[in-house]
Design a protein around this motif. Structure first.
Motif, PDB file in Angstrom:
ATOM      1  N   PHE A   1       0.625  -1.281  -0.007  1.00 45.30           N
ATOM      2  CA  PHE A   1       0.063   0.104   0.118  1.00 45.30           C
ATOM      3  C   PHE A   1       0.550   1.255  -0.067  1.00 45.30           C
ATOM      4  N   PRO A   2       1.806   1.422   0.954  1.00 41.91           N
ATOM      5  CA  PRO A   2       2.675   2.692   1.163  1.00 41.91           C
ATOM      6  C   PRO A   2       3.301   2.810  -0.310  1.00 41.91           C
ATOM      7  N   LEU A   3       3.937   1.533  -1.035  1.00 42.04           N
ATOM      8  CA  LEU A   3       4.870   1.556  -2.163  1.00 42.04           C
ATOM      9  C   LEU A   3       3.723   2.059  -3.486  1.00 42.04           C
ATOM     10  N   GLY A   4       2.697   1.586  -3.218  1.00 37.54           N
ATOM     11  CA  GLY A   4       1.406   2.042  -4.403  1.00 37.54           C
ATOM     12  C   GLY A   4       1.244   3.619  -4.322  1.00 37.54           C
ATOM     13  N   LEU A   5       1.352   4.096  -2.907  1.00 38.45           N
ATOM     14  CA  LEU A   5       1.098   5.414  -2.677  1.00 38.45           C
ATOM     15  C   LEU A   5       2.125   6.297  -3.356  1.00 38.45           C
ATOM     16  N   VAL A   6       3.238   5.778  -3.235  1.00 39.29           N
ATOM     17  CA  VAL A   6       4.499   6.362  -3.645  1.00 39.29           C
ATOM     18  C   VAL A   6       4.721   6.331  -5.165  1.00 39.29           C
ATOM     19  N   LEU A   7       4.386   5.132  -5.672  1.00 40.49           N
ATOM     20  CA  LEU A   7       4.120   5.032  -7.285  1.00 40.49           C
ATOM     21  C   LEU A   7       3.037   5.878  -7.708  1.00 40.49           C
ATOM     22  N   CYS A   8       2.127   6.046  -7.230  1.00 41.99           N
ATOM     23  CA  CYS A   8       1.088   6.827  -7.615  1.00 41.99           C
ATOM     24  C   CYS A   8       1.345   8.436  -7.788  1.00 41.99           C
ATOM     25  N   LEU A   9       2.092   8.636  -6.697  1.00 41.36           N
ATOM     26  CA  LEU A   9       2.669  10.120  -6.760  1.00 41.36           C
ATOM     27  C   LEU A   9       3.665  10.392  -7.723  1.00 41.36           C
ATOM     28  N   MET A  10       4.542   9.375  -8.050  1.00 43.61           N
ATOM     29  CA  MET A  10       5.504   9.647  -8.955  1.00 43.61           C
ATOM     30  C   MET A  10       4.690   9.507 -10.429  1.00 43.61           C
ATOM     31  N   ARG A  11       3.635   8.676 -10.685  1.00 43.56           N
ATOM     32  CA  ARG A  11       2.925   8.501 -11.902  1.00 43.56           C
ATOM     33  C   ARG A  11       2.366   9.736 -12.113  1.00 43.56           C
ATOM     34  N   ILE A  12       1.685  10.528 -11.271  1.00 42.60           N
ATOM     35  CA  ILE A  12       1.072  11.950 -11.595  1.00 42.60           C
ATOM     36  C   ILE A  12       2.096  13.064 -11.418  1.00 42.60           C
ATOM     37  N   SER A  13       3.601  12.816 -11.213  1.00 47.14           N
ATOM     38  CA  SER A  13       4.350  13.940 -10.984  1.00 47.14           C
ATOM     39  C   SER A  13       4.427  14.895 -12.076  1.00 47.14           C
ATOM     40  N   ASP A  14       4.392  16.333 -11.677  1.00 45.34           N
ATOM     41  CA  ASP A  14       4.654  17.230 -12.714  1.00 45.34           C
ATOM     42  C   ASP A  14       5.979  17.055 -13.539  1.00 45.34           C
ATOM     43  N   VAL A  15       6.907  16.355 -12.954  1.00 44.18           N
ATOM     44  CA  VAL A  15       8.243  16.342 -13.602  1.00 44.18           C
ATOM     45  C   VAL A  15       8.228  15.130 -14.725  1.00 44.18           C
ATOM     46  N   ALA A  16       8.579  15.461 -15.507  1.00 43.17           N
ATOM     47  CA  ALA A  16       8.422  14.374 -16.722  1.00 43.17           C
ATOM     48  C   ALA A  16       9.344  13.158 -16.663  1.00 43.17           C
ATOM     49  N   TRP A  17      10.647  13.556 -16.123  1.00 49.34           N
ATOM     50  CA  TRP A  17      11.490  12.595 -15.834  1.00 49.34           C
ATOM     51  C   TRP A  17      11.387  11.519 -14.723  1.00 49.34           C
ATOM     52  N   ILE A  18      10.180  11.756 -13.993  1.00 47.68           N
ATOM     53  CA  ILE A  18       9.904  10.864 -12.955  1.00 47.68           C
ATOM     54  C   ILE A  18       8.653  10.092 -13.541  1.00 47.68           C
ATOM     55  N   ARG A  19       7.749  10.836 -14.027  1.00 47.23           N
ATOM     56  CA  ARG A  19       6.468  10.418 -14.378  1.00 47.23           C
ATOM     57  C   ARG A  19       6.724   9.364 -15.518  1.00 47.23           C
ATOM     58  N   ILE A  20       7.448   9.510 -16.635  1.00 47.58           N
ATOM     59  CA  ILE A  20       7.507   8.631 -17.865  1.00 47.58           C
ATOM     60  C   ILE A  20       8.052   7.385 -17.428  1.00 47.58           C
ATOM     61  N   PRO A  21       9.313   7.345 -16.574  1.00 46.35           N
ATOM     62  CA  PRO A  21       9.699   6.090 -16.293  1.00 46.35           C
ATOM     63  C   PRO A  21       8.674   5.387 -15.480  1.00 46.35           C
ATOM     64  N   THR A  22       8.336   5.881 -14.514  1.00 45.79           N
ATOM     65  CA  THR A  22       7.044   5.502 -13.494  1.00 45.79           C
ATOM     66  C   THR A  22       6.105   4.867 -14.241  1.00 45.79           C
ATOM     67  N   ARG A  23       5.580   5.344 -15.317  1.00 47.33           N
ATOM     68  CA  ARG A  23       4.465   4.824 -16.088  1.00 47.33           C
ATOM     69  C   ARG A  23       5.042   3.455 -16.693  1.00 47.33           C
ATOM     70  N   ILE A  24       6.305   3.469 -17.293  1.00 47.31           N
ATOM     71  CA  ILE A  24       6.735   2.308 -17.971  1.00 47.31           C
ATOM     72  C   ILE A  24       6.715   1.175 -17.060  1.00 47.31           C
ATOM     73  N   VAL A  25       7.232   1.350 -15.918  1.00 49.05           N
ATOM     74  CA  VAL A  25       7.389   0.425 -14.866  1.00 49.05           C
ATOM     75  C   VAL A  25       6.146  -0.207 -14.401  1.00 49.05           C
ATOM     76  N   LEU A  26       5.085   0.899 -14.193  1.00 53.05           N
ATOM     77  CA  LEU A  26       3.708   0.445 -13.929  1.00 53.05           C
ATOM     78  C   LEU A  26       3.125  -0.595 -15.021  1.00 53.05           C
TER      79      LEU A  26
END
Lengths: 277, 216
Positions: free
Chosen positions: A81-106
């Protein structure tokens, strides 16, 4: 909805429906009877087959199996659950280089069978089977939790975030103190429904030789002889279904209760076992 | 990396078998699941009860238990399968049909009441209302969740690999045993072939969802 499809039944329709019901019940009873006769021919109902349950060790093994199943599920849920929370925040981050890799991982994690991940951890990292089961469950379910929470945040009115930013909160502070509390509350039924999926998936531990309930059944059948496979399996399956059933009910209860408390109501529980988009 | 290229025929064979298992089980599950959903909204109480009980029980049963039953318990009871694929297809389609039924039912519930009322008021029978008015609209809205169920089915078919069926995951286990020094790449190869099915399907689901959302 159902009642609109057809008229309020009159005497004739009621008769037809009654006859249909009777035929249906007879057909189902016939099927059950057929199954029971086949089982009886195999001698399933002889009392000595079920006498295994008088042996205390059988119950000890079943109990250990349940504990192993629930431990794996609980540990996995608490980490995921906490991990999912962190991943979610990374997934919708405003910073592209965090958002895009997270999206691929998910995307990657959601597209893979859980059992393959367990197997991967077991062989590549040469861990014990418990770690493999928990790691597989955590990897998969944290991705699903992330997507559920993201869906919750996106279902909030836009004004929530705009208002947060307008009063000078940083992007993260707005997520943390305004959006997440509402989103998690709205998605609570889906999150609990996903717990059922997680609980069900612990049974995949059987494949990587984790000694959960199903593996214990196999061990007992090997030890006591094949005659006792069916009774032991029957009881174990009933226990599994009973546990899952109670958690499913919990999800439905939260959905009914939560609709009063959460802003904008809760989001309807998706069918358990379907990954949310 | 070499291990993937060396064993490419095995991977492709496993991929095709996984595809075959998923497609056949998917078709059976779609048919049976739609029938279950129709039974769930039918005027006959026994059918409603049966459909509800079936869906409740199956949804709360782990797939591994279903497979264990089909592959280990049934043979003990004298029901043997010539090929374990048959057992796998039965287990997978019985399991998936419950989820399909729930998805179709929620689709039926999403059709505005006025549609059914209008159909009723021009004198259509129950069977006509269902087949001509409700189901065509309901199926449209349930296509995205349906695709997601089929994605889950593809992933679930991997459980068959642990119960004597040789498919992608089954081959993966064999290759992992045979190439103890290159386990990482063996499993990366397996993962790649799974993603080859699931990721495009996921995009399809998103695409269809956006289309339907505009149409409504």
């Amino acid at each position: 909805m159902t009642s609109v499809l057809y008229d309020v039944p009159g005497p004739k329709a009621r008769r037809v429906s009654l006859i249909g019901s009777v035929i249906g019940v007879v057909a189902i009873a016939g099927l059950l009877w057929w199954a029971i006769t086949i089982l009886a021919q195999q001698g399933i109902f002889e009392p000595e087959r079920w006498a295994v349950f008088q042996i205390p060790e059988v119950w000890v093994l079943i109990g250990n199996g349940i504990i192993a199943t629930l431990t794996a599920a609980a540990v996995a849920a608490v980490i995921a659950f906490p991990l999912g929370l962190v991943l979610c925040l990374m997934r919708i981050s405003d910073v592209a280089w965090i958002r895009i890799p997270t999206r691929i991982v998910l995307e990657f994690l959601r597209g893979m069978p859980v059992v393959l991940m367990m197997f991967f951890v077991l062989l590549v990292f040469a861990t014990g089977s418990f770690t493999a089961v928990v790691a597989g469950l955590v990897l998969y379910n944290s991705a699903i939790f992330a997507e559920i929470i993201r869906a919750g945040i996106q279902s909030l009115p836009k004004g929530q975030r705009e208002a947060g930013l307008a009063i000078g909160l940083t992007s993260f502070a707005s997520r943390r103190s305004i959006e997440l509390p509402q989103a998690i509350r709205r998605m609570l039924p889906s999150l609990v429904a996903q717990l059922v999926v997680l609980l069900k998936d612990t049974s995949l531990g059987y494949i990587v030789s984790y000694e959960e309930l199903l593996r214990k059944v196999q061990i007992m059948a090997d030890f006591l002889g094949p005659d006792y496979l069916f009774p032991v399996f029957f009881v174990a399956a009933a226990i599994y279904i009973a546990i899952n059933f109670s958690v499913s009910r919990l999800a439905i209860w939260i959905e009914k209760r939560g609709s009063k408390k959460a802003a904008g109501g809760v989001v309807h529980v998706p069918v358990a076992g379907i990954p949310v988009k | 990396m070499d291990v993937i290229i060396d064993n490419l025929p095995a991977y492709v064979d496993g991929f095709l078998r996984t595809l075959f298992l998923s497609v056949v089980s998917g078709i059976f599950a779609l048919i049976f699941g739609t029938l279950l959903a129709a039974a769930r909204v039918s005027p006959i109480a026994a059918l409603r009860g049966f459909s509800m009980t079936y869906v409740e029980i199956v949804r709360n049963t782990p797939l591994t238990i279903a497979f264990f039953f089909a592959a280990v318990v049934l043979p003990r009871l004298g029901v043997t399968f010539q090929q374990f694929e048959v057992a796998a297809i039965i287990a997978l389609s019985a399991y998936t049909s419950a989820f399909i039924a729930e998805a179709v039912r929620s689709g039926v519930n999403s059709v505005p009441v006025g549609q059914a009322e209008a159909a009723r008021s021009i004198g259509m029978k129950f069977s006509q209302v269902l087949t001509l008015i409700i189901l065509p609209q309901a199926l449209r809205t349930v296509i995205p969740p349906m695709i997601n169920i089929l994605i889950a089915l593809v992933k679930n078919s991997s459980v068959a690999g642990a119960f004597y069926v040789l498919e992608l995951f089954g081959y993966g286990r064999q290759l992992a045993n045979a190439n103890g020094d290159a386990v990482l790449w063996v499993l990366v190869g397996v993962a790649f072939f799974y993603l080859l099915i699931t990721v495009p399907l996921g995009y399809l689901a998103n695409l269809v969802e956006r289309k339907v959302a505009i149409a409504r």
